[in-house]
Design a protein around this motif. Sequence first.
Motif, short mmCIF file in Angstrom:
data_model
loop_
_atom_site.label_atom_id
_atom_site.label_comp_id
_atom_site.label_asym_id
_atom_site.label_seq_id
_atom_site.Cartn_x
_atom_site.Cartn_y
_atom_site.Cartn_z
N CYS A 183 -24.67 -70.61 95.18
CA CYS A 183 -24.98 -70.91 93.78
C CYS A 183 -25.70 -69.72 93.15
CB CYS A 183 -25.85 -72.15 93.67
SG CYS A 183 -25.22 -73.52 94.67
N SER A 188 -28.66 -68.52 93.43
CA SER A 188 -30.04 -68.71 92.96
C SER A 188 -31.00 -67.88 93.79
CB SER A 188 -30.45 -70.17 93.07
OG SER A 188 -29.51 -70.99 92.45
N GLU A 209 -16.35 -53.61 105.39
CA GLU A 209 -16.26 -55.06 105.26
C GLU A 209 -15.12 -55.57 106.14
OE1 GLU A 209 -17.72 -57.87 103.99
OE2 GLU A 209 -15.93 -58.89 104.74
N LYS A 210 -15.44 -56.55 106.95
CA LYS A 210 -14.47 -57.10 107.90
C LYS A 210 -13.27 -57.75 107.22
CE LYS A 210 -16.18 -60.97 110.03
NZ LYS A 210 -16.88 -61.65 111.12
N GLY A 264 -33.42 -71.19 97.97
CA GLY A 264 -33.34 -69.77 97.68
C GLY A 264 -33.78 -68.87 98.82
N GLY A 305 -20.94 -54.97 106.14
CA GLY A 305 -20.95 -56.25 105.43
C GLY A 305 -21.13 -56.08 103.94
N ASN A 351 -20.97 -65.59 102.44
CA ASN A 351 -21.68 -66.73 101.88
C ASN A 351 -22.15 -66.48 100.46
OD1 ASN A 351 -21.36 -68.45 103.96
ND2 ASN A 351 -23.50 -68.55 104.57
N THR A 352 -22.43 -65.22 100.13
CA THR A 352 -22.91 -64.97 98.77
C THR A 352 -21.88 -65.43 97.74
OG1 THR A 352 -24.06 -63.03 99.64
CG2 THR A 352 -23.90 -63.22 97.25
N VAL A 387 -16.76 -53.71 111.63
CA VAL A 387 -17.55 -52.97 112.61
C VAL A 387 -17.41 -53.71 113.94
CG1 VAL A 387 -19.91 -52.34 113.28
CG2 VAL A 387 -19.14 -52.05 110.91
N CYS A 416 -26.61 -58.75 100.56
CA CYS A 416 -27.48 -57.82 101.28
C CYS A 416 -26.85 -56.44 101.37
CB CYS A 416 -27.77 -58.37 102.68
SG CYS A 416 -28.86 -57.31 103.62
N GLY A 439 -28.68 -62.81 106.23
CA GLY A 439 -28.45 -63.71 107.35
C GLY A 439 -28.42 -63.03 108.70
N THR A 461 -16.64 -66.02 107.90
CA THR A 461 -16.95 -64.63 108.31
C THR A 461 -18.29 -64.50 109.03
OG1 THR A 461 -17.81 -64.33 106.08
CG2 THR A 461 -15.58 -63.58 106.47
N GLY A 468 -32.30 -68.15 101.43
CA GLY A 468 -31.17 -67.35 101.91
C GLY A 468 -31.01 -66.08 101.11
N LEU A 469 -30.87 -66.23 99.80
CA LEU A 469 -30.66 -65.03 98.98
C LEU A 469 -31.95 -64.22 98.80
CD1 LEU A 469 -28.05 -66.23 96.35
CD2 LEU A 469 -27.77 -64.42 98.03
N ASN A 496 -24.48 -61.15 107.96
CA ASN A 496 -24.84 -62.57 107.89
C ASN A 496 -25.09 -63.15 109.29
OD1 ASN A 496 -25.49 -65.03 106.77
ND2 ASN A 496 -23.54 -65.37 105.77
C1 LIG Z 1 -22.37 -73.36 99.53
C2 LIG Z 1 -23.56 -72.46 99.69
C3 LIG Z 1 -24.45 -72.34 98.64
C4 LIG Z 1 -25.56 -71.50 98.78
N1 LIG Z 1 -26.39 -71.35 97.70
C5 LIG Z 1 -27.47 -70.54 97.82
C6 LIG Z 1 -28.33 -70.30 96.72
O1 LIG Z 1 -28.10 -70.73 95.58
N2 LIG Z 1 -29.46 -69.55 96.92
C7 LIG Z 1 -29.72 -68.99 98.14
O2 LIG Z 1 -30.74 -68.34 98.28
N3 LIG Z 1 -28.88 -69.12 99.18
C8 LIG Z 1 -27.76 -69.88 99.05
N4 LIG Z 1 -26.91 -70.01 100.11
C9 LIG Z 1 -27.15 -69.13 101.27
C10 LIG Z 1 -26.71 -67.71 100.89
O3 LIG Z 1 -25.36 -67.76 100.45
C11 LIG Z 1 -26.84 -66.73 102.08
O4 LIG Z 1 -28.13 -66.84 102.62
C12 LIG Z 1 -26.62 -65.29 101.61
O5 LIG Z 1 -25.45 -65.21 100.80
C13 LIG Z 1 -26.48 -64.34 102.79
O6 LIG Z 1 -26.14 -63.07 102.28
P1 LIG Z 1 -25.63 -61.94 103.28
O7 LIG Z 1 -25.35 -60.74 102.45
O8 LIG Z 1 -26.56 -61.85 104.41
O9 LIG Z 1 -24.27 -62.54 103.87
P2 LIG Z 1 -22.79 -62.69 103.25
O10 LIG Z 1 -22.81 -62.89 101.81
O11 LIG Z 1 -22.11 -63.72 104.09
O12 LIG Z 1 -22.14 -61.29 103.52
C14 LIG Z 1 -21.87 -60.83 104.84
C15 LIG Z 1 -20.61 -60.01 104.82
O13 LIG Z 1 -20.49 -59.34 106.08
C16 LIG Z 1 -19.14 -59.36 106.47
N5 LIG Z 1 -19.05 -59.14 107.91
C17 LIG Z 1 -19.30 -60.02 108.90
N6 LIG Z 1 -19.10 -59.45 110.10
C18 LIG Z 1 -18.71 -58.17 109.86
C19 LIG Z 1 -18.33 -57.08 110.69
N7 LIG Z 1 -18.29 -57.18 112.02
N8 LIG Z 1 -18.01 -55.89 110.10
C20 LIG Z 1 -18.01 -55.76 108.75
N9 LIG Z 1 -18.32 -56.78 107.92
C21 LIG Z 1 -18.68 -57.97 108.47
C22 LIG Z 1 -18.64 -60.71 106.02
O14 LIG Z 1 -17.23 -60.77 105.93
C23 LIG Z 1 -19.34 -60.86 104.67
O15 LIG Z 1 -18.58 -60.35 103.60
C24 LIG Z 1 -25.79 -70.82 100.00
C25 LIG Z 1 -24.88 -70.94 101.07
C26 LIG Z 1 -23.77 -71.76 100.92
C27 LIG Z 1 -22.80 -71.86 102.05
#
Ligand SMILES: Cc1cc2nc3c(=O)[nH]c(=O)nc-3n(C[C@H](O)[C@H](O)[C@H](O)COP(=O)(O)OP(=O)(O)OC[C@H]3O[C@@H](n4cnc5c(N)ncnc54)[C@H](O)[C@@H]3O)c2cc1C
Length: 457
Positions: free
Chosen positions: A49, A51, A36-37, A434, A13, A44-45, A159, A17, A417, A220, A436-437, A194
């Motif tokens: 926004c 933050s 990355e898939k 915040g 991913g 979602n990142t 993966v 994160c 996530g 995703t 989430g991030l 996520n």
């Molecule tokens: C509109 C919106 C606004 C937001 N604003 C905020 C904010 O301002 N502050 C905040 O704290 N949170 C915010 N959030 C929540 C925040 O975006 C998420 O909590 C955070 O981005 C999660 O990060 P991540 O790295 O876990 O996931 P992601 O950023 O989603 O990254 C996961 C990656 O894993 C990849 N993946 C999935 N399955 C597989 C697989 N099988 N093999 C390989 N790769 C795979 C996906 O394609 C993706 O690229 C917001 C969410 C939304 C929808």
Amino acid sequence: MSDHIEVDVLVAGAGACGLIAALRARELGARVAVLEKFDRFAGNTVLSCGSIPAAGTRMQREAGITDSVQSMVDDIERVSGRHDASGLIRPIVERSAELVEWLVDHCGAEVKLYTNYKHVGHSIPRLHTQPSGQGLELVNSLAAAAARDGIDIAFGNPVQSLIVDASGAVTGAHVGAGNETYTVSAGKTILATNGYGANRALLREFCPEIADAQYFGAPTAEGEAVQWGRAIGAAVGNTGAYQAHASVAYPHGELLTWSAAEKGACYVNRQGLRFGNENIGYSGFGALVMAQGNEAYAIYDSRIRDYVAHYQQTYKALVDMGGAREAASVSELAALTGIDPANLEKTLATYNQAARGEIADPFGRRDFGMAPLQPPFVVTRVGAALFHTQGGLMVDAGARVLRPGNAPIPNLFAGGGAAVGLSGLRGGNGYVSGNGLLTATVLGYVAGENCARELGY
Ligand SMILES: Cc1cc2nc3c(=O)[nH]c(=O)nc-3n(C[C@H](O)[C@H](O)[C@H](O)COP(=O)(O)OP(=O)(O)OC[C@H]3O[C@@H](n4cnc5c(N)ncnc54)[C@H](O)[C@@H]3O)c2cc1C
């Protein structure tokens, strides 16, 4: 591509994160591969926004803001209540300032502190974002740092499943699609894929009340981490929790930032009646909007519109596309929207009395921002949506994935996530801005660090 690859650390991913985990592990000397898939950054990142809450940063000190770990822990706990990951809040908050400063110093990210808004659940300004207020900018900075550090990001390489040896330790993953599959052997594996916002079956299992709502997050987020983890005996937690948002502009499909509510907007239904305390925040208020048939109207005024548009580009874009309509009077506002005019007149008069402190607000609102509202009024029609889930694999403070009973699964880490969140046991009320991030960035950082250290780097 070879049908077998060996690395120190496999990261599944490429969101906040995964990229942060890879950069931290690489910084300490480990050989890292990011799989990355999707065929580009699409999690979602990117949509967010950007933050990130953090307590005690140098950005806060430079702005003359005094903050502490205790204050941020108190704020998160007050909103989330007790939950499966209560013990993670403090250790995550303790690393938050270091993480934000590292994003600037090591990754070259541009980070600024929001001082114009406190944000939902926070008693002190501590949300750090990018100048554009868009998570895409953060991802671009992390991608540039990864290229600088020679970290390969293999796009279009999903993966598929984890490889586990006879002792129960994770030793890598099967990767690819259809006939194009290969294996990656890894000393450590980090799940950064996520949550399950885009997986209706898992939503129905874990949080059925939101399973049929509009989904505003990335397609995703299909819940692979939870499924792989459960298949090898990992514990999951807080699976009923999620972040909703009360304020997606209709029909534009753009977010009406909650800053408008913080600065004084109130929400009414089609009958012209308020139906809740906007101070509870966008996530908890989402269920209230759903209960109005998912049709609500944010009512504010031109001062609030101009103030918020000045600071937030994405809101300005909504204004530019006609998502914030202006009316010279309450009756014009009613005519514009089809809201019952007599009720609307009464509702706004009562709201303004409460904002002036002449009466207690019937819904318990205490913070009115720039209200009382005054003409010209502004209205945005909104509906609620699911943004992202807040349950996932149980991890310890070192981001190690745990079995029921808390024994770690050897070599397996998770964050963001994919891992358990800090937003309560169930529903949308436990989410602090915040969250989430916060877990994506700090658990990614900690996971990368611990993988490298456990491998002897
Ligand atoms: C509109 C919106 C606004 C937001 N604003 C905020 C904010 O301002 N502050 C905040 O704290 N949170 C915010 N959030 C929540 C925040 O975006 C998420 O909590 C955070 O981005 C999660 O990060 P991540 O790295 O876990 O996931 P992601 O950023 O989603 O990254 C996961 C990656 O894993 C990849 N993946 C999935 N399955 C597989 C697989 N099988 N093999 C390989 N790769 C795979 C996906 O394609 C993706 O690229 C917001 C969410 C939304 C929808």
